[in-house]
Design a protein around this motif. Structure first.
Motif, PDB file in Angstrom:
ATOM      1  N   TYR A  87       0.860  -1.188   0.000  1.00  0.00           N
ATOM      2  CA  TYR A  87       0.000   0.000   0.000  1.00  0.00           C
ATOM      3  C   TYR A  87       0.896   1.236   0.000  1.00  0.00           C
ATOM      4  N   ASP A  88       0.310   2.380  -0.338  1.00  0.00           N
ATOM      5  CA  ASP A  88       1.055   3.637  -0.327  1.00  0.00           C
ATOM      6  C   ASP A  88       0.592   4.483   0.855  1.00  0.00           C
ATOM      7  N   ALA A  89       1.504   5.331   1.348  1.00  0.00           N
ATOM      8  CA  ALA A  89       1.158   6.199   2.478  1.00  0.00           C
ATOM      9  C   ALA A  89       1.747   7.586   2.259  1.00  0.00           C
ATOM     10  N   ARG A  90       1.018   8.559   2.747  1.00  0.00           N
ATOM     11  CA  ARG A  90       1.496   9.946   2.752  1.00  0.00           C
ATOM     12  C   ARG A  90       2.094  10.226   4.126  1.00  0.00           C
ATOM     13  N   VAL A  91       3.300  10.782   4.133  1.00  0.00           N
ATOM     14  CA  VAL A  91       3.934  11.135   5.404  1.00  0.00           C
ATOM     15  C   VAL A  91       4.109  12.660   5.434  1.00  0.00           C
ATOM     16  N   ALA A  92       3.718  13.279   6.531  1.00  0.00           N
ATOM     17  CA  ALA A  92       3.862  14.732   6.684  1.00  0.00           C
ATOM     18  C   ALA A  92       4.508  15.013   8.039  1.00  0.00           C
ATOM     19  N   VAL A  93       5.572  15.817   8.048  1.00  0.00           N
ATOM     20  CA  VAL A  93       6.296  16.111   9.287  1.00  0.00           C
ATOM     21  C   VAL A  93       6.429  17.629   9.437  1.00  0.00           C
ATOM     22  N   ARG A  94       6.093  18.109  10.632  1.00  0.00           N
ATOM     23  CA  ARG A  94       6.232  19.549  10.891  1.00  0.00           C
ATOM     24  C   ARG A  94       7.221  19.769  12.022  1.00  0.00           C
ATOM     25  N   PHE A  95       8.134  20.739  11.826  1.00  0.00           N
ATOM     26  CA  PHE A  95       9.065  21.168  12.878  1.00  0.00           C
ATOM     27  C   PHE A  95       8.677  22.593  13.236  1.00  0.00           C
ATOM     28  N   LYS A  96       8.065  22.776  14.378  1.00  0.00           N
ATOM     29  CA  LYS A  96       7.605  24.117  14.743  1.00  0.00           C
ATOM     30  C   LYS A  96       8.467  24.687  15.850  1.00  0.00           C
ATOM     31  N   LYS A  97       9.015  25.866  15.561  1.00  0.00           N
ATOM     32  CA  LYS A  97       9.948  26.518  16.476  1.00  0.00           C
ATOM     33  C   LYS A  97       9.194  27.500  17.357  1.00  0.00           C
ATOM     34  N   TYR A  98       9.288  27.285  18.662  1.00  0.00           N
ATOM     35  CA  TYR A  98       8.790  28.237  19.648  1.00  0.00           C
ATOM     36  C   TYR A  98      10.000  28.936  20.256  1.00  0.00           C
ATOM     37  N   PHE A  99       9.764  29.956  21.080  1.00  0.00           N
ATOM     38  CA  PHE A  99      10.882  30.719  21.648  1.00  0.00           C
ATOM     39  C   PHE A  99      11.892  29.811  22.329  1.00  0.00           C
ATOM     40  N   ASP A 100      11.420  28.855  23.131  1.00  0.00           N
ATOM     41  CA  ASP A 100      12.341  28.051  23.922  1.00  0.00           C
ATOM     42  C   ASP A 100      12.182  26.551  23.705  1.00  0.00           C
ATOM     43  N   ARG A 101      11.509  26.182  22.625  1.00  0.00           N
ATOM     44  CA  ARG A 101      11.369  24.740  22.372  1.00  0.00           C
ATOM     45  C   ARG A 101      11.025  24.497  20.905  1.00  0.00           C
ATOM     46  N   GLU A 155       8.710  21.879  18.517  1.00  0.00           N
ATOM     47  CA  GLU A 155       7.640  20.890  18.590  1.00  0.00           C
ATOM     48  C   GLU A 155       7.584  20.163  17.257  1.00  0.00           C
ATOM     49  N   THR A 156       7.635  18.826  17.308  1.00  0.00           N
ATOM     50  CA  THR A 156       7.554  18.087  16.044  1.00  0.00           C
ATOM     51  C   THR A 156       6.237  17.330  15.996  1.00  0.00           C
ATOM     52  N   LYS A 157       5.713  17.230  14.781  1.00  0.00           N
ATOM     53  CA  LYS A 157       4.450  16.527  14.598  1.00  0.00           C
ATOM     54  C   LYS A 157       4.573  15.706  13.334  1.00  0.00           C
ATOM     55  N   LYS A 158       4.174  14.448  13.410  1.00  0.00           N
ATOM     56  CA  LYS A 158       4.280  13.570  12.244  1.00  0.00           C
ATOM     57  C   LYS A 158       2.938  12.894  11.993  1.00  0.00           C
ATOM     58  N   ASN A 159       2.446  13.027  10.766  1.00  0.00           N
ATOM     59  CA  ASN A 159       1.185  12.383  10.395  1.00  0.00           C
ATOM     60  C   ASN A 159       1.447  11.382   9.279  1.00  0.00           C
ATOM     61  N   VAL A 160       0.885  10.185   9.416  1.00  0.00           N
ATOM     62  CA  VAL A 160       0.972   9.187   8.348  1.00  0.00           C
ATOM     63  C   VAL A 160      -0.443   8.823   7.961  1.00  0.00           C
ATOM     64  N   SER A 161      -0.759   8.929   6.669  1.00  0.00           N
ATOM     65  CA  SER A 161      -2.100   8.514   6.243  1.00  0.00           C
ATOM     66  C   SER A 161      -1.977   7.591   5.045  1.00  0.00           C
TER      67      SER A 161
END
Ligand SMILES: [Zn+2]
Length: 285
Positions: A254-268, A270-276
């Motif tokens: 099967y095929d899958a879409r992968v999406a990854v976000r690297f969000k920069k805050y002042f002191d941290r 945040e990463t988010k990964k979605n697979v559909s």
């Protein structure tokens, strides 16, 4: 130690000098409480608008403040100088419900007084944040002042809604209900350079795949069913905050879409990964 609970009313208006909109302070309200939470003073002033000529409809509806009241107010500089004198020299913590009011006040000081920092601000606490910690309300769900008051059995009807002094009293009552000396002062922040930088910092997604904060090991795919790392079908491309690529699992076919976000805050970061999973009907071979 005095607790200064402050609330502002403001009017969103166009400011020519910065060619953008600004929230102009039109009313300042505050109450002062001593160490034992006795009320020891209150402050309530209308501010004569200098940037905006007229109040927006929603401001008039919400606050019942009239254009005449604002015209009869005192200049911002005078009100804030009186406010500083009212606070006095005793050590204090300034509290607001959410950090919106303190952001607006800093913006007004910069625009109208040319001052980068608030001369009376040394210790600050966002009481909405503290209230949510104590009541275990998730960060994502920002609770309004009146909803919070009802949650701790304060009848908000005792106070006129959406006027600065009344709102500061409701806020002070909420403070009394959740105050816990074991952790309260851990949440109070010193208003140093980092405090101002943090308030003004705009969190953003990183769009450059070679940025040092982009953890390349997250730009990958592992099939949940078989554990295979699959085949990458498309190059990583950045769109709408996420790096995106398609993968194929040869074992499970099967095929899958992968999406990854690297969000920069002042002191941290945040990463988010979605697979559909891409449904078979949509796959064009
Ligand atoms: Zn698989």
């Amino acid at each position: 130690m005095h607790y200064i609970v402050m609330d502002l009313e403001w009017n969103n208006t166009y400011a020519k000098r910065i060619k953008g909109f600004i929230n102009e302070v039109i009313e300042v309200g505050a109450v002062m409480l001593d160490e034992n939470f006795n009320y020891v003073g209150e402050f309530s002033r209308m501010v004569r608008s200098q940037i905006g000529k007229k109040l927006r409809g929603n401001v008039k509806r919400l606050t019942h403040i009239t254009n005449d009241e604002v015209r009869n107010g005192e200049p911002f500089t005078k009100v804030m100088s009186d406010f500083k004198n009212w606070i006095g020299d005793r050590e204090n913590v300034i509290l607001t419900w959410g950090d919106g009011d303190i952001r607006v006040l800093i913006e007004n000081f910069r625009y109208l007084n040319g001052l980068q920092v608030l001369p009376f601000l040394t210790n600050y606490l966002d009481i909405q944040h503290y209230f949510q910690v104590k009541k275990e309300i998730p960060k994502a769900k920002q609770i309004g002042l009146f909803a919070a008051a009802e949650l701790v059995d304060i009848d908000p009807e005792l106070f006129a809604h959406h006027r600065a002094l009344d709102d500061s009293m409701v806020t002070a009552e909420c403070l009394k209900k959740v105050f816990d000396k074991k952790d309260f002062f851990k949440h109070v922040v010193k208003c140093d350079d980092a405090f101002y930088q943090k308030l003004q910092y705009k969190p953003h997604a990183i769009g450059n795949i070679n940025h040092p904060l982009v953890d390349k090991s997250l730009l990958s795919f592992t099939c949940e069913k078989c554990g295979s790392s699959g085949e990458q079908l498309t190059d990583w491309r950045y769109s709408n905050q996420f790096f995106r690529a398609n993968f194929h699992c040869p074992v499970c076919n099967y095929d899958a879409r992968v999406a990854v976000r690297f969000k920069k805050y002042f002191d941290r970061l945040e990463t988010k990964k979605n697979v559909s999973i891409i449904s078979n009907e949509k796959v064009k071979k």
